[in-house]
Design a protein around this motif. Sequence first.
Motif, PDB file in Angstrom:
ATOM      1  N   SER A 169       0.804  -1.043  -0.070  1.00 33.44           N
ATOM      2  CA  SER A 169      -0.197   0.219   0.030  1.00 33.44           C
ATOM      3  C   SER A 169       0.816   1.287   0.004  1.00 33.44           C
ATOM      4  N   ASN A 170       2.076   1.113   0.422  1.00 37.72           N
ATOM      5  CA  ASN A 170       3.019   2.405   0.644  1.00 37.72           C
ATOM      6  C   ASN A 170       4.075   2.412  -0.242  1.00 37.72           C
ATOM      7  N   SER A 193       0.523   1.545  -9.096  1.00 38.96           N
ATOM      8  CA  SER A 193       0.744   2.777  -8.147  1.00 38.96           C
ATOM      9  C   SER A 193       0.308   2.595  -6.747  1.00 38.96           C
ATOM     10  N   THR A 194       0.929   3.159  -5.948  1.00 37.27           N
ATOM     11  CA  THR A 194       0.635   3.094  -4.374  1.00 37.27           C
ATOM     12  C   THR A 194      -0.575   3.698  -4.226  1.00 37.27           C
ATOM     13  N   ASP A 195      -1.023   4.414  -5.188  1.00 33.72           N
ATOM     14  CA  ASP A 195      -2.388   4.951  -5.081  1.00 33.72           C
ATOM     15  C   ASP A 195      -3.639   4.248  -5.119  1.00 33.72           C
ATOM     16  N   LEU A 196      -3.198   3.169  -5.557  1.00 34.96           N
ATOM     17  CA  LEU A 196      -4.461   2.167  -5.756  1.00 34.96           C
ATOM     18  C   LEU A 196      -4.550   1.206  -4.228  1.00 34.96           C
ATOM     19  N   GLN A 248      -4.728  -3.122  -6.872  1.00 35.82           N
ATOM     20  CA  GLN A 248      -3.115  -3.587  -7.425  1.00 35.82           C
ATOM     21  C   GLN A 248      -3.170  -4.805  -7.825  1.00 35.82           C
TER      22      GLN A 248
END
Length: 120
Positions: free
Chosen positions: A48-49, A65-68, A73
Motif C-alpha cells: 500500500s505504501n 501505483s501505491t495510489d491504488l 493493485q
Amino acid sequence: VSFFDPTNLSEQDFYGMGEEATVGFLRHAEIKHGRVAMAAFVGYCVQSNFHFPWAMTLAGDSFPSTDLAPEAQWDAIPIQAKYQIILLAGFLEFWEETIGLRGGKHYMLGGRPGDYPSFQ
C-alpha cells in the motif's frame, strides 16, 4: 493440560491415522495459517505504501501505483505474475509435505508441527 476445543476436533480421527496424528495435523494447520495471515498483513501494508522502482515486466511495465488499494493493485498485475505467486506457494507446500522431509518425521507421524524443512 486443558485446552479450548469446543467442537471436539482433537477427538476426531482424520485420515484414519489416530487422534495423535489428527492433533498434529490441526496444530500444524494452525501454525501455517497464522504464518500466512501475518505475511499477508505485512504484504498488504507494504504494497500500500511502496513499490519497486524498476520495471515489473520485460516489456517495461511498471508496478501498480501505491495510489491504488491493494485489491486494485492485484487486479492490475499481469496474469503471469499471479501464476508465479500461486505456483511458488504450491511448490513450497509440495516441498514441505514430500521432498523436504528427507528422513525427518512428518508432523502427523510424530514430527514437530510448524517445522519447515531446509533447502540444503
